[in-house]
Scaffold this active site. Sequence first.
Site, short mmCIF file in Angstrom:
data_model
loop_
_atom_site.label_atom_id
_atom_site.label_comp_id
_atom_site.label_asym_id
_atom_site.label_seq_id
_atom_site.Cartn_x
_atom_site.Cartn_y
_atom_site.Cartn_z
N ASP A 192 0.83 -1.21 0.00
CA ASP A 192 0.00 0.00 0.00
C ASP A 192 0.86 1.25 0.00
OD1 ASP A 192 -2.42 -1.29 0.06
OD2 ASP A 192 -2.65 -1.17 2.24
N LYS A 234 -3.16 2.84 -2.41
CA LYS A 234 -4.42 3.59 -2.41
C LYS A 234 -4.23 4.83 -1.58
CE LYS A 234 -7.09 -0.32 -1.64
NZ LYS A 234 -8.27 -0.84 -1.00
N MET A 285 -8.70 8.06 8.68
CA MET A 285 -9.09 8.72 7.43
C MET A 285 -10.03 9.89 7.71
SD MET A 285 -9.61 5.32 5.07
CE MET A 285 -10.00 4.15 6.37
N1 SAH Z 1 -4.76 -0.55 8.75
C1 SAH Z 1 -4.28 0.78 9.12
C2 SAH Z 1 -5.29 1.87 8.81
C3 SAH Z 1 -5.60 2.04 7.35
S1 SAH Z 1 -6.65 3.41 7.06
C4 SAH Z 1 -3.92 0.78 10.61
O1 SAH Z 1 -4.23 -0.17 11.33
O2 SAH Z 1 -3.29 1.75 11.07
C5 SAH Z 1 -5.47 4.69 6.76
C6 SAH Z 1 -5.58 5.75 7.84
O3 SAH Z 1 -4.83 5.34 8.98
C7 SAH Z 1 -4.99 7.09 7.47
O4 SAH Z 1 -5.92 7.87 6.75
C8 SAH Z 1 -4.74 7.68 8.85
O5 SAH Z 1 -5.92 8.15 9.43
C9 SAH Z 1 -4.29 6.46 9.61
N2 SAH Z 1 -2.81 6.33 9.62
C10 SAH Z 1 -2.08 5.35 9.07
N3 SAH Z 1 -0.77 5.53 9.32
C11 SAH Z 1 -0.67 6.65 10.06
C12 SAH Z 1 0.42 7.36 10.64
N4 SAH Z 1 1.69 6.96 10.50
N5 SAH Z 1 0.15 8.49 11.34
C13 SAH Z 1 -1.13 8.91 11.50
N6 SAH Z 1 -2.19 8.28 10.98
C14 SAH Z 1 -1.97 7.16 10.26
#
Ligand code: SAH
Length: 259
Positions: free
Chosen positions: A41, A63, A177
Amino acid sequence: MPHDDFPPASVWLVGAGPGDPELLTRKAARLIAAADVIFYDALVGPAVLNLAAPQAERVSVGKRSGRHSKDQATIDALIVAAALAGQRVVRLKGGDPAIFGRTAEEVAACRAASVPVRICPGITAASAAAAAAGTALTLRGAARRLTFVTAHARAGEPLDLDWVGLAAEDATLAVYMGRAAAATVAQQLIAAGRSADTPVTVVVNASLPGERIIRGKLSSLAFLVETIGDRDPAMLLIGEAVRAPARGAMQQLFAAVQA
Ligand code: SAH
Protein backbone atom coordinates in the site's frame (compact mmCIF):
# COMPACT_ATOMS: atom_id res chain seq x y z
CA MET A 1 14.50 -21.82 6.76
CA PRO A 2 13.61 -21.77 10.48
CA HIS A 3 9.87 -21.93 9.82
CA ASP A 4 7.72 -23.71 7.31
CA ASP A 5 4.74 -21.40 7.68
CA PHE A 6 5.36 -19.72 4.34
CA PRO A 7 5.40 -22.37 1.61
CA PRO A 8 5.26 -21.47 -2.07
CA ALA A 9 1.75 -20.77 -3.39
CA SER A 10 0.57 -19.17 -0.17
CA VAL A 11 -0.33 -15.67 1.02
CA TRP A 12 0.39 -13.71 4.17
CA LEU A 13 -1.45 -10.46 4.86
CA VAL A 14 1.16 -8.60 6.86
CA GLY A 15 0.76 -5.54 9.06
CA ALA A 16 3.59 -3.09 8.35
CA GLY A 17 2.83 -0.93 11.38
CA PRO A 18 2.57 2.87 11.31
CA GLY A 19 5.78 3.59 9.39
CA ASP A 20 8.82 3.34 11.65
CA PRO A 21 10.45 0.04 10.62
CA GLU A 22 11.30 -0.62 14.26
CA LEU A 23 7.58 -0.87 14.91
CA LEU A 24 7.31 -3.95 12.72
CA THR A 25 6.93 -7.29 14.42
CA ARG A 26 9.80 -9.72 14.02
CA LYS A 27 7.40 -12.05 12.27
CA ALA A 28 6.49 -9.36 9.74
CA ALA A 29 10.17 -8.70 9.04
CA ARG A 30 10.80 -12.42 8.49
CA LEU A 31 7.83 -12.82 6.14
CA ILE A 32 8.80 -9.73 4.13
CA ALA A 33 12.34 -11.08 3.74
CA ALA A 34 11.02 -14.47 2.59
CA ALA A 35 8.50 -13.20 0.04
CA ASP A 36 8.86 -13.69 -3.71
CA VAL A 37 6.41 -10.89 -4.37
CA ILE A 38 5.11 -8.05 -2.21
CA PHE A 39 1.97 -6.12 -2.98
CA TYR A 40 2.15 -2.97 -0.89
CA ASP A 41 0.00 0.00 0.00
CA ALA A 42 0.94 3.65 -0.41
CA LEU A 43 1.39 4.08 3.34
CA VAL A 44 4.13 1.45 3.48
CA GLY A 45 7.42 3.31 3.33
CA PRO A 46 10.78 2.47 1.75
CA ALA A 47 12.38 1.64 5.11
CA VAL A 48 10.01 -1.31 5.49
CA LEU A 49 10.18 -2.37 1.83
CA ASN A 50 13.97 -2.47 2.04
CA LEU A 51 13.65 -5.56 4.21
CA ALA A 52 12.61 -7.52 1.13
CA ALA A 53 15.08 -9.81 -0.62
CA PRO A 54 16.84 -8.07 -3.53
CA GLN A 55 15.22 -10.37 -6.08
CA ALA A 56 11.72 -9.99 -4.66
CA GLU A 57 9.20 -8.30 -6.89
CA ARG A 58 7.60 -5.20 -5.32
CA VAL A 59 4.24 -4.14 -6.65
CA SER A 60 2.59 -0.92 -5.53
CA VAL A 61 -1.16 -1.27 -5.27
CA GLY A 62 -1.20 2.01 -3.40
CA LYS A 63 -4.42 3.59 -2.41
CA ARG A 64 -4.47 7.22 -1.41
CA SER A 65 -7.75 8.96 -0.81
CA GLY A 66 -9.11 10.30 -4.07
CA ARG A 67 -6.53 8.46 -6.18
CA HIS A 68 -7.28 4.77 -6.06
CA SER A 69 -4.67 3.33 -8.36
CA LYS A 70 -6.06 -0.21 -8.32
CA ASP A 71 -9.51 -1.23 -7.27
CA GLN A 72 -10.05 -3.90 -4.66
CA ALA A 73 -11.16 -6.60 -7.11
CA THR A 74 -7.96 -6.07 -9.11
CA ILE A 75 -5.84 -6.35 -5.98
CA ASP A 76 -7.65 -9.53 -4.93
CA ALA A 77 -7.08 -11.02 -8.39
CA LEU A 78 -3.36 -10.09 -8.43
CA ILE A 79 -2.72 -11.72 -5.06
CA VAL A 80 -4.54 -14.90 -5.98
CA ALA A 81 -2.87 -15.15 -9.40
CA ALA A 82 0.60 -14.74 -7.89
CA ALA A 83 -0.07 -17.47 -5.34
CA LEU A 84 -1.52 -19.82 -7.96
CA ALA A 85 1.67 -19.25 -9.98
CA GLY A 86 3.57 -20.76 -7.04
CA GLN A 87 4.91 -17.61 -5.41
CA ARG A 88 5.20 -16.74 -1.74
CA VAL A 89 3.00 -13.68 -1.59
CA VAL A 90 3.10 -10.93 1.02
CA ARG A 91 0.29 -8.43 0.96
CA LEU A 92 1.77 -5.61 2.99
CA LYS A 93 -0.62 -3.16 4.60
CA GLY A 94 -0.15 -0.13 6.81
CA GLY A 95 -0.79 -0.58 10.53
CA ASP A 96 -2.82 -3.67 11.40
CA PRO A 97 -4.39 -5.52 8.46
CA ALA A 98 -7.55 -6.13 10.48
CA ILE A 99 -8.35 -2.43 10.91
CA PHE A 100 -9.76 -0.60 7.88
CA GLY A 101 -7.56 -2.71 5.65
CA ARG A 102 -9.94 -4.56 3.27
CA THR A 103 -8.62 -7.77 4.80
CA ALA A 104 -11.96 -9.58 4.70
CA GLU A 105 -12.15 -9.24 0.92
CA GLU A 106 -8.61 -10.48 0.38
CA VAL A 107 -9.03 -13.46 2.71
CA ALA A 108 -12.29 -14.37 0.96
CA ALA A 109 -10.67 -14.14 -2.47
CA CYS A 110 -7.83 -16.46 -1.38
CA ARG A 111 -10.19 -18.96 0.22
CA ALA A 112 -12.42 -18.98 -2.87
CA ALA A 113 -9.36 -20.00 -4.89
CA SER A 114 -8.20 -22.51 -2.23
CA VAL A 115 -5.04 -20.45 -1.65
CA PRO A 116 -3.74 -20.75 1.94
CA VAL A 117 -3.84 -17.33 3.59
CA ARG A 118 -2.77 -16.13 7.03
CA ILE A 119 -2.61 -12.80 8.82
CA CYS A 120 0.29 -11.22 10.70
CA PRO A 121 -0.98 -8.39 12.93
CA GLY A 122 0.64 -4.98 13.17
CA ILE A 123 0.69 -1.91 15.36
CA THR A 124 -2.27 0.17 14.36
CA ALA A 125 -2.04 3.93 13.73
CA ALA A 126 -4.13 4.78 16.80
CA SER A 127 -1.59 3.11 19.08
CA ALA A 128 1.32 4.81 17.35
CA ALA A 129 -0.43 8.18 17.50
CA ALA A 130 -1.15 7.91 21.23
CA ALA A 131 2.44 6.86 21.89
CA ALA A 132 3.76 9.79 19.87
CA ALA A 133 1.56 12.20 21.81
CA GLY A 134 2.58 10.67 25.13
CA THR A 135 -1.00 9.88 26.09
CA ALA A 136 -3.03 6.78 26.75
CA LEU A 137 -6.16 5.89 24.83
CA THR A 138 -8.08 4.91 27.95
CA LEU A 139 -8.22 6.58 31.33
CA ARG A 140 -9.33 4.86 34.50
CA GLY A 141 -12.77 6.09 35.43
CA ALA A 142 -13.03 8.60 32.58
CA ALA A 143 -12.44 6.83 29.26
CA ARG A 144 -13.77 3.30 29.52
CA ARG A 145 -14.17 2.54 25.87
CA LEU A 146 -12.18 3.03 22.76
CA THR A 147 -13.80 3.25 19.37
CA PHE A 148 -11.93 2.85 16.10
CA VAL A 149 -14.01 4.62 13.51
CA THR A 150 -13.42 5.66 9.93
CA ALA A 151 -14.65 9.01 8.71
CA HIS A 152 -14.18 8.06 5.10
CA ALA A 153 -17.47 8.13 3.23
CA ARG A 154 -18.04 6.51 -0.16
CA ALA A 155 -17.83 9.04 -2.98
CA GLY A 156 -20.97 11.14 -3.12
CA GLU A 157 -22.45 9.70 0.07
CA PRO A 158 -22.88 11.57 3.35
CA LEU A 159 -20.91 10.46 6.39
CA ASP A 160 -23.44 8.25 8.12
CA LEU A 161 -22.15 7.38 11.59
CA ASP A 162 -23.83 6.64 14.90
CA TRP A 163 -23.18 10.15 16.22
CA VAL A 164 -25.12 9.66 19.44
CA GLY A 165 -23.14 6.54 20.29
CA LEU A 166 -19.87 8.24 19.43
CA ALA A 167 -20.74 11.31 21.51
CA ALA A 168 -20.68 9.36 24.80
CA GLU A 169 -18.53 11.22 27.27
CA ASP A 170 -16.53 8.16 28.38
CA ALA A 171 -15.48 7.14 24.87
CA THR A 172 -12.14 7.79 23.23
CA LEU A 173 -12.49 8.05 19.47
CA ALA A 174 -9.65 7.12 17.18
CA VAL A 175 -10.74 8.47 13.82
CA TYR A 176 -9.03 6.94 10.79
CA MET A 177 -9.09 8.72 7.43
CA GLY A 178 -10.66 11.66 9.22
CA ARG A 179 -8.86 14.71 7.88
CA ALA A 180 -11.24 15.57 5.06
CA ALA A 181 -14.32 15.06 7.24
CA ALA A 182 -12.91 16.68 10.39
CA ALA A 183 -15.32 19.63 10.31
CA THR A 184 -18.31 17.30 9.95
CA VAL A 185 -17.06 15.01 12.72
CA ALA A 186 -16.72 17.90 15.17
CA GLN A 187 -20.03 19.47 14.24
CA GLN A 188 -21.99 16.21 14.44
CA LEU A 189 -20.43 15.12 17.72
CA ILE A 190 -21.20 18.47 19.33
CA ALA A 191 -24.75 18.37 17.91
CA ALA A 192 -25.13 14.89 19.44
CA GLY A 193 -24.14 16.20 22.86
CA ARG A 194 -20.38 15.85 23.12
CA SER A 195 -18.80 18.82 24.87
CA ALA A 196 -17.17 21.38 22.57
CA ASP A 197 -14.29 21.46 25.08
CA THR A 198 -13.47 17.75 24.65
CA PRO A 199 -9.70 17.40 24.20
CA VAL A 200 -8.50 16.54 20.71
CA THR A 201 -5.06 15.42 19.60
CA VAL A 202 -4.24 15.13 15.92
CA VAL A 203 -1.13 13.15 15.10
CA VAL A 204 0.26 13.52 11.61
CA ASN A 205 2.80 10.99 10.29
CA ALA A 206 2.92 9.11 13.59
CA SER A 207 6.29 7.35 14.00
CA LEU A 208 7.57 8.82 10.71
CA PRO A 209 10.17 11.55 10.17
CA GLY A 210 7.52 14.25 9.55
CA GLU A 211 5.67 13.46 12.80
CA ARG A 212 3.58 16.34 14.11
CA ILE A 213 1.28 16.61 17.12
CA ILE A 214 -1.50 19.18 17.13
CA ARG A 215 -3.62 19.68 20.24
CA GLY A 216 -6.87 21.50 20.75
CA LYS A 217 -10.54 21.13 21.52
CA LEU A 218 -13.35 19.51 19.60
CA SER A 219 -14.70 22.95 18.68
CA SER A 220 -11.42 23.80 16.93
CA LEU A 221 -10.91 20.47 15.14
CA ALA A 222 -11.65 21.83 11.66
CA PHE A 223 -9.05 24.53 12.19
CA LEU A 224 -6.49 22.09 13.64
CA VAL A 225 -6.40 19.95 10.51
CA GLU A 226 -6.13 22.88 8.08
CA THR A 227 -2.34 22.79 7.86
CA ILE A 228 -2.09 19.05 7.21
CA GLY A 229 -0.96 18.11 3.72
CA ASP A 230 -3.15 15.90 1.53
CA ARG A 231 -0.60 13.11 1.42
CA ASP A 232 0.20 13.03 5.13
CA PRO A 233 -1.67 10.39 7.16
CA ALA A 234 -3.40 11.88 10.18
CA MET A 235 -5.07 10.28 13.18
CA LEU A 236 -7.72 12.20 15.10
CA LEU A 237 -7.87 11.22 18.77
CA ILE A 238 -10.84 12.62 20.65
CA GLY A 239 -11.67 12.32 24.34
CA GLU A 240 -10.63 12.94 27.91
CA ALA A 241 -7.83 10.34 27.73
CA VAL A 242 -5.86 12.45 25.24
CA ARG A 243 -5.95 15.66 27.25
CA ALA A 244 -2.47 17.17 27.40
CA PRO A 245 -0.90 16.68 30.83
CA ALA A 246 -1.15 19.90 32.84
CA ARG A 247 2.05 21.94 32.79
CA GLY A 248 4.13 21.01 35.80
CA ALA A 249 2.07 17.89 36.53
CA MET A 250 5.08 15.61 36.22
CA GLN A 251 7.20 17.86 38.44
CA GLN A 252 4.48 17.80 41.09
CA LEU A 253 4.34 14.05 40.85
CA PHE A 254 8.09 13.67 41.27
CA ALA A 255 8.04 16.09 44.23
CA ALA A 256 5.24 14.05 45.85
CA VAL A 257 7.13 10.78 45.31
CA GLN A 258 10.33 12.22 46.75
CA ALA A 259 8.65 13.85 49.78
N1 SAH B 1 -4.76 -0.55 8.75
C1 SAH B 1 -4.28 0.78 9.12
C2 SAH B 1 -5.29 1.87 8.81
C3 SAH B 1 -5.60 2.04 7.35
S1 SAH B 1 -6.65 3.41 7.06
C4 SAH B 1 -3.92 0.78 10.61
O1 SAH B 1 -4.23 -0.17 11.33
O2 SAH B 1 -3.29 1.75 11.07
C5 SAH B 1 -5.47 4.69 6.76
C6 SAH B 1 -5.58 5.75 7.84
O3 SAH B 1 -4.83 5.34 8.98
C7 SAH B 1 -4.99 7.09 7.47
O4 SAH B 1 -5.92 7.87 6.75
C8 SAH B 1 -4.74 7.68 8.85
O5 SAH B 1 -5.92 8.15 9.43
C9 SAH B 1 -4.29 6.46 9.61
N2 SAH B 1 -2.81 6.33 9.62
C10 SAH B 1 -2.08 5.35 9.07
N3 SAH B 1 -0.77 5.53 9.32
C11 SAH B 1 -0.67 6.65 10.06
C12 SAH B 1 0.42 7.36 10.64
N4 SAH B 1 1.69 6.96 10.50
N5 SAH B 1 0.15 8.49 11.34
C13 SAH B 1 -1.13 8.91 11.50
N6 SAH B 1 -2.19 8.28 10.98
C14 SAH B 1 -1.97 7.16 10.26
